[in-house]
Scaffold this motif. Structure first.
Motif, short mmCIF file in Angstrom:
data_model
loop_
_atom_site.label_atom_id
_atom_site.label_comp_id
_atom_site.label_asym_id
_atom_site.label_seq_id
_atom_site.Cartn_x
_atom_site.Cartn_y
_atom_site.Cartn_z
N PRO A 111 0.82 -1.22 0.00
CA PRO A 111 0.00 0.00 0.00
C PRO A 111 0.85 1.26 0.00
N ARG A 112 0.21 2.35 -0.36
CA ARG A 112 0.90 3.65 -0.37
C ARG A 112 0.97 4.21 1.04
N PRO A 113 2.07 4.83 1.40
CA PRO A 113 2.23 5.35 2.77
C PRO A 113 1.19 6.39 3.16
N LEU A 114 0.73 7.22 2.19
CA LEU A 114 -0.16 8.33 2.51
C LEU A 114 -1.43 7.86 3.22
N LYS A 115 -1.93 6.69 2.84
CA LYS A 115 -3.14 6.17 3.46
C LYS A 115 -2.98 6.09 4.98
N PHE A 116 -1.82 5.64 5.43
CA PHE A 116 -1.59 5.44 6.86
C PHE A 116 -1.36 6.76 7.58
N LEU A 117 -0.82 7.73 6.88
CA LEU A 117 -0.68 9.06 7.47
C LEU A 117 -2.06 9.66 7.72
N VAL A 118 -2.95 9.53 6.75
CA VAL A 118 -4.32 10.04 6.90
C VAL A 118 -5.03 9.32 8.05
N LEU A 119 -4.90 7.99 8.10
CA LEU A 119 -5.56 7.23 9.16
C LEU A 119 -5.01 7.59 10.54
N SER A 120 -3.73 7.89 10.61
CA SER A 120 -3.16 8.27 11.91
C SER A 120 -3.82 9.53 12.44
N TRP A 121 -4.22 10.44 11.55
CA TRP A 121 -4.92 11.65 11.98
C TRP A 121 -6.38 11.36 12.29
N SER A 184 5.11 -1.46 17.15
CA SER A 184 3.76 -1.08 17.55
C SER A 184 3.28 -1.95 18.70
N PHE A 185 2.66 -1.34 19.70
CA PHE A 185 2.12 -2.09 20.82
C PHE A 185 0.92 -2.92 20.36
N LEU A 186 0.06 -2.32 19.59
CA LEU A 186 -1.10 -2.99 18.99
C LEU A 186 -1.28 -2.46 17.57
N TYR A 187 -1.84 -3.28 16.68
CA TYR A 187 -2.23 -2.90 15.33
C TYR A 187 -1.04 -2.80 14.36
N VAL A 188 -1.39 -2.81 13.07
CA VAL A 188 -0.52 -2.79 11.88
C VAL A 188 0.56 -3.87 11.89
N GLU A 189 0.34 -4.96 12.68
CA GLU A 189 1.32 -6.05 12.66
C GLU A 189 1.44 -6.68 11.28
N GLU A 190 0.37 -6.59 10.47
CA GLU A 190 0.45 -7.17 9.13
C GLU A 190 1.46 -6.43 8.26
N PRO A 225 -12.18 3.50 22.83
CA PRO A 225 -11.94 4.56 23.83
C PRO A 225 -10.64 5.29 23.53
N PRO A 226 -10.37 6.38 24.23
CA PRO A 226 -9.20 7.22 23.92
C PRO A 226 -7.86 6.48 23.91
N HIS A 227 -7.61 5.58 24.87
CA HIS A 227 -6.30 4.93 24.91
C HIS A 227 -6.11 3.98 23.73
N ILE A 228 -7.19 3.36 23.25
CA ILE A 228 -7.10 2.51 22.07
C ILE A 228 -6.91 3.36 20.81
N ARG A 229 -7.58 4.50 20.76
CA ARG A 229 -7.38 5.40 19.62
C ARG A 229 -5.93 5.87 19.57
N ARG A 230 -5.32 6.09 20.72
CA ARG A 230 -3.91 6.50 20.73
C ARG A 230 -3.03 5.41 20.12
N TYR A 231 -3.30 4.14 20.49
CA TYR A 231 -2.54 3.04 19.90
C TYR A 231 -2.76 2.97 18.39
N LEU A 232 -4.01 3.17 17.97
CA LEU A 232 -4.32 3.15 16.54
C LEU A 232 -3.57 4.25 15.80
N ALA A 233 -3.59 5.45 16.34
CA ALA A 233 -2.91 6.59 15.69
C ALA A 233 -1.41 6.35 15.62
N GLU A 234 -0.82 5.90 16.72
CA GLU A 234 0.63 5.66 16.75
C GLU A 234 1.02 4.55 15.79
#
Length: 245
Positions: A111-121, A184-190, A225-234
């Motif tokens: 995938p293109r990197p830009l997608k993940f930058l947008v999702l992080s926001w 990453s602590f959680l997510y994007v392991e793929e 919740p907020p702490h999970i969103r933080r992990y998702l963004a990071e």
């Protein structure tokens, strides 16, 4: 098995019961834990280190699996052993319990990197996360197998990335130095696994011969919740950085 429960170590096994207790007493199941949540890949690596210390030769297959799924395929281990692609990471059919969509392949190509930058926001804010997840669910239901629109890729087709909920990893991955490294602590392991597999020359292939049902968000809420969103963004910002290289 790694117990990631905060505050509980391997001296407390009161929660183990049924078949797991019998497997543990016979030595077939080893449980490790130090009272710290090491995250998804972190906990998996901790369990692997203990397994390799006890059984130096890696198993033919190592299964990376969420707890929130069930396996539909009877005799799936025999199916896995019978595959002619033993030197490939296998991405099976993963059916979403929410949408009915096959979540594999999660990425056919890099995938293109830009997608993940947008999702992080997007994941930084509750309202944008809710809108994104609801829109994604609606889209997935439109193209799900329930509506007979989605088609599986070809059996054995090489893909870029496997959905992280259930992945079958061959011995050759570890023989070539694979470490399941992911900051990453959680997510994007793929993404982490796909990039490591690329460096090692290990292909990732889709197989519809093994089918699991993924009960998404059984352990985390649909609107996180907020702490999970933080992990998702990071995690998505990390993927953006990784894919830029």
């Amino acid at each position: 098995m790694t117990d990631n429960t905060p505050g509980r170590d391997t001296t407390d096994l009161s929660w183990v019961g049924g078949p797991a207790a019998r497997a543990h007493s016979s030595g077939r199941l080893v449980i490790v834990g130090d009272g710290v949540n090491h995250g998804y890949f972190g906990g998996f690596r901790r369990g692997l280190r203990e397994a390799f210390a006890r059984w130096p030769d890696a198993a033919d297959w190592t299964i990376l699996s969420n707890t929130d799924l069930s396996i539909r395929t009877a005799g799936w281990i025999r199916e896995l052993d019978g595959l002619a692609v033993h030197n490939s990471i296998i991405a099976p059919k993963v059916i979403s319990g929410l949408s009915g969509k096959n979540q594999n392949p999660i990425y056919l190509s890099r995938p293109r990197p830009l997608k993940f930058l947008v999702l992080s926001w997007i994941f930084r804010f509750g309202f944008s996360t809710a809108l994104y997840r609801l829109a994604a669910l609606y889209k997935d239901r439109l193209i799900s197998g329930r509506l007979r629109i989605q088609k599986d890729p070809g059996e054995g087709q090489e893909i870029y990335g496997a959905h992280g909920s259930f992945i079958c990893i061959p011995k050759s991955y570890f023989d070539r130095g694979g470490q399941l490294e992911c900051k990453s602590f959680l997510y994007v392991e793929e993404i982490c696994l796909a990039e490591e597999a690329r460096r090692l020359g290990i292909p990732i292939r889709y197989s519809g011969l093994i089918e699991v049902v993924h009960d998404e968000h059984a352990s985390t809420s649909f609107i996180p919740p907020p702490h999970i969103r933080r992990y998702l963004a990071e995690a998505h910002y990390l993927a953006y950085r990784i894919l830029q290289t």
